[in-house]
Design a protein around this motif. Structure first.
Motif, PDB file in Angstrom:
ATOM      1  N   ALA A   1      -0.563   6.068  11.000  1.00 31.70           N
ATOM      2  CA  ALA A   1       0.479   6.486   9.619  1.00 31.70           C
ATOM      3  C   ALA A   1       1.039   7.770  10.132  1.00 31.70           C
ATOM      4  O   ALA A   1       0.531   8.776  10.662  1.00 31.70           O
ATOM      5  CB  ALA A   1      -0.299   6.527   8.432  1.00 31.70           C
TER       6      ALA A   1
ATOM      7  N   THR B   1       1.597  11.134   4.934  1.00 29.23           N
ATOM      8  CA  THR B   1       1.371   9.787   4.214  1.00 29.23           C
ATOM      9  C   THR B   1      -0.216   9.492   4.170  1.00 29.23           C
ATOM     10  O   THR B   1      -1.018   9.800   5.081  1.00 29.23           O
ATOM     11  CB  THR B   1       1.923   8.849   4.775  1.00 29.23           C
ATOM     12  OG1 THR B   1       1.527   8.372   6.266  1.00 29.23           O
ATOM     13  CG2 THR B   1       3.463   8.880   4.981  1.00 29.23           C
TER      14      THR B   1
ATOM     15  N   SER C   1      -3.526   7.008   3.585  1.00 23.69           N
ATOM     16  CA  SER C   1      -3.888   5.506   4.256  1.00 23.69           C
ATOM     17  C   SER C   1      -5.228   5.092   3.769  1.00 23.69           C
ATOM     18  O   SER C   1      -6.188   6.011   3.855  1.00 23.69           O
ATOM     19  CB  SER C   1      -3.674   5.643   5.552  1.00 23.69           C
ATOM     20  OG  SER C   1      -3.749   4.115   6.267  1.00 23.69           O
TER      21      SER C   1
ATOM     22  N   GLU D   1      -6.460   2.426   8.512  1.00 19.66           N
ATOM     23  CA  GLU D   1      -6.107   3.096   9.833  1.00 19.66           C
ATOM     24  C   GLU D   1      -7.179   2.708  10.660  1.00 19.66           C
ATOM     25  O   GLU D   1      -8.471   2.265  10.308  1.00 19.66           O
ATOM     26  CB  GLU D   1      -6.088   4.726  10.261  1.00 19.66           C
ATOM     27  CG  GLU D   1      -5.026   5.392   8.810  1.00 19.66           C
ATOM     28  CD  GLU D   1      -3.738   4.960   9.086  1.00 19.66           C
ATOM     29  OE1 GLU D   1      -3.219   5.113  10.487  1.00 19.66           O
ATOM     30  OE2 GLU D   1      -3.185   4.191   8.745  1.00 19.66           O
TER      31      GLU D   1
ATOM     32  N   SER E   1       2.521  -3.761   7.304  1.00 23.04           N
ATOM     33  CA  SER E   1       1.695  -2.746   6.471  1.00 23.04           C
ATOM     34  C   SER E   1       2.030  -2.925   5.145  1.00 23.04           C
ATOM     35  O   SER E   1       3.128  -3.303   4.586  1.00 23.04           O
ATOM     36  CB  SER E   1       1.900  -1.348   6.821  1.00 23.04           C
ATOM     37  OG  SER E   1       1.446  -1.064   8.078  1.00 23.04           O
TER      38      SER E   1
ATOM     39  N   TRP F   1       2.514  -0.800   1.661  1.00 23.73           N
ATOM     40  CA  TRP F   1       2.625   0.335   1.148  1.00 23.73           C
ATOM     41  C   TRP F   1       2.760   0.944  -0.275  1.00 23.73           C
ATOM     42  O   TRP F   1       3.462  -0.267  -1.056  1.00 23.73           O
ATOM     43  CB  TRP F   1       4.103   1.085   1.816  1.00 23.73           C
ATOM     44  CG  TRP F   1       3.742   1.362   3.390  1.00 23.73           C
ATOM     45  CD1 TRP F   1       4.434   0.527   4.104  1.00 23.73           C
ATOM     46  CD2 TRP F   1       3.448   2.272   4.209  1.00 23.73           C
ATOM     47  NE1 TRP F   1       4.159   0.840   5.560  1.00 23.73           N
ATOM     48  CE2 TRP F   1       3.581   2.112   5.598  1.00 23.73           C
ATOM     49  CE3 TRP F   1       2.683   3.619   3.795  1.00 23.73           C
ATOM     50  CZ2 TRP F   1       3.164   2.984   6.476  1.00 23.73           C
ATOM     51  CZ3 TRP F   1       2.183   4.410   4.974  1.00 23.73           C
ATOM     52  CH2 TRP F   1       2.596   4.030   6.328  1.00 23.73           C
TER      53      TRP F   1
ATOM     54  N   HIS G   1       5.989  -4.615  11.083  1.00 29.99           N
ATOM     55  CA  HIS G   1       6.395  -3.608  12.222  1.00 29.99           C
ATOM     56  C   HIS G   1       7.230  -4.142  13.226  1.00 29.99           C
ATOM     57  O   HIS G   1       6.878  -4.820  14.191  1.00 29.99           O
ATOM     58  CB  HIS G   1       4.734  -3.295  12.814  1.00 29.99           C
ATOM     59  CG  HIS G   1       3.828  -2.794  12.072  1.00 29.99           C
ATOM     60  ND1 HIS G   1       2.535  -2.785  11.945  1.00 29.99           N
ATOM     61  CD2 HIS G   1       3.943  -2.324  10.566  1.00 29.99           C
ATOM     62  CE1 HIS G   1       1.790  -2.281  11.215  1.00 29.99           C
ATOM     63  NE2 HIS G   1       2.728  -2.246  10.168  1.00 29.99           N
TER      64      HIS G   1
ATOM     65  N   ARG H   1       9.912   2.863   8.494  1.00 27.35           N
ATOM     66  CA  ARG H   1       9.004   3.640   7.764  1.00 27.35           C
ATOM     67  C   ARG H   1       9.259   3.631   6.258  1.00 27.35           C
ATOM     68  O   ARG H   1      10.332   3.373   5.800  1.00 27.35           O
ATOM     69  CB  ARG H   1       9.105   5.328   7.986  1.00 27.35           C
ATOM     70  CG  ARG H   1       8.387   5.218   9.620  1.00 27.35           C
ATOM     71  CD  ARG H   1       8.376   6.677   9.951  1.00 27.35           C
ATOM     72  NE  ARG H   1       9.536   7.470   9.940  1.00 27.35           N
ATOM     73  CZ  ARG H   1       9.924   8.671  10.378  1.00 27.35           C
ATOM     74  NH1 ARG H   1       9.212   8.935  11.397  1.00 27.35           N
ATOM     75  NH2 ARG H   1      10.973   9.282   9.862  1.00 27.35           N
TER      76      ARG H   1
ATOM     77  N   ARG I   1      -0.561   4.084   2.483  1.00 28.17           N
ATOM     78  CA  ARG I   1      -0.699   2.909   3.138  1.00 28.17           C
ATOM     79  C   ARG I   1      -2.156   2.068   2.628  1.00 28.17           C
ATOM     80  O   ARG I   1      -2.924   2.547   2.835  1.00 28.17           O
ATOM     81  CB  ARG I   1      -0.751   2.865   4.615  1.00 28.17           C
ATOM     82  CG  ARG I   1      -1.025   1.224   5.582  1.00 28.17           C
ATOM     83  CD  ARG I   1      -0.505   1.065   6.732  1.00 28.17           C
ATOM     84  NE  ARG I   1      -0.777   2.279   7.679  1.00 28.17           N
ATOM     85  CZ  ARG I   1      -0.243   2.421   8.825  1.00 28.17           C
ATOM     86  NH1 ARG I   1       0.708   1.574   9.207  1.00 28.17           N
ATOM     87  NH2 ARG I   1      -0.578   3.445   9.704  1.00 28.17           N
TER      88      ARG I   1
ATOM     89  N   GLN J   1      -3.120  -2.823   6.357  1.00 29.39           N
ATOM     90  CA  GLN J   1      -2.273  -3.188   7.538  1.00 29.39           C
ATOM     91  C   GLN J   1      -3.086  -4.244   8.398  1.00 29.39           C
ATOM     92  O   GLN J   1      -4.441  -4.377   8.490  1.00 29.39           O
ATOM     93  CB  GLN J   1      -2.666  -1.750   8.587  1.00 29.39           C
ATOM     94  CG  GLN J   1      -1.734  -1.829   9.886  1.00 29.39           C
ATOM     95  CD  GLN J   1      -2.041  -0.486  10.578  1.00 29.39           C
ATOM     96  OE1 GLN J   1      -1.138  -0.272  11.512  1.00 29.39           O
ATOM     97  NE2 GLN J   1      -2.809   0.511  10.190  1.00 29.39           N
TER      98      GLN J   1
END
Length: 259
Positions: A55, A59, A61, A64, A111, A113, A184, A190, A214, A217
């Protein structure tokens, strides 16, 4: 050689750590936990750690991912606990599984968000979202290392919704929450690009920077419209296959003398 896939978070003030900051913290945790890392070949060997789609700095998350290669087998969950204890609070190792499949990066195709827009009325956010979704293309500009680049943000956005902020903390002013699913693509779109797109189509401009997190993902499921857990195939493979040497050894280890 055993491969372990880990899920980690960036929470609170640690959301402002860069990817390189996380790498340094994680490598220290590997040393403190005495993890038997496999190393690359060559004149400057380094631990075999693969990071996937980190990320952006600033930001938060909850999702990850990285993969490490071990020279000796270890139980994934015990390894997770050891590493988590050695990491700063906020950079938390929350899941681990032995890699039994290939292509983790290929399963990170979208993702989820969440954007918290302080100072924005929920009705204004809903109108901006409706205008964005109604547009065929929403072009924005971003400065890159090769100069200013123009690209379409609308094509990458699978879904976008606006909601009032929940009363989980006192609100001194208006606040809207955006929830979006972004594919993605190349170039990568973004969350701040989507905010730029909302400004283009509806002149939506939060008075303060958005708090971006996030939430998930993984692989985007076209039928359900959801983002799936990228570690699920490895869990399924582990369940269907016999335990590795590390897990079997842990199961056979004596529990100590009876009281």
């Amino acid at each position: 050689m055993q491969r372990i896939r880990l899920r980690y978070t960036k929470r609170g003030r640690l959301r402002f750590t860069s990817h390189r900051d996380f790498q340094r913290a994680f490598e220290r945790a590997l040393r403190r936990s005495e993890v038997p890392m496999a190393y690359s070949a060559g004149f400057t060997p380094h631990p075999r750690v693969s990071y996937a789609n980190a990320a952006p700095t600033g930001t938060g998350s909850e999702a990850e991912y990285l993969e490490i290669a071990l020279a000796a087998p270890r139980d994934p969950m015990k390894l997770r606990e050891l590493l988590d204890e050695s990491m700063p609070v906020g950079l938390d190792i929350i899941d681990a599984v032995e890699a039994r499949t290939s292509g983790l990066a290929e399963r990170l195709t979208a993702s989820v968000w969440e954007l918290r827009l302080e100072g924005v009325e929920p009705d204004d956010a809903e109108r901006a979202v409706a205008a964005f979704l109604a547009a065929e293309t929403v072009e924005v500009q971003r400065r890159t290392k090769n100069g200013i680049r123009t690209f379409d943000t609308r094509a990458a956005v699978v879904s976008l919704e606006a909601h009032p902020a929940q009363a989980d903390r006192p609100l001194d002013n208006a606040c809207a929450i955006l929830r979006l699913v972004v594919r993605h693509l190349t170039p990568a779109v973004r969350p701040d690009d989507v905010l730029s797109g909302l400004h283009v189509v509806a002149d939506l401009a939060p008075p303060v920077p958005a708090a971006v997190t996030r939430l998930a993902q993984g692989l985007f499921d076209e039928e359900s419209g959801t983002v799936t857990d990228p570690l699920a195939p490895d869990r399924d493979a582990v369940t269907a296959a016999p335990p590795t040497a590390a897990v079997a050894a842990d199961a056979k280890a004596p529990e100590g003398p009876a009281a």
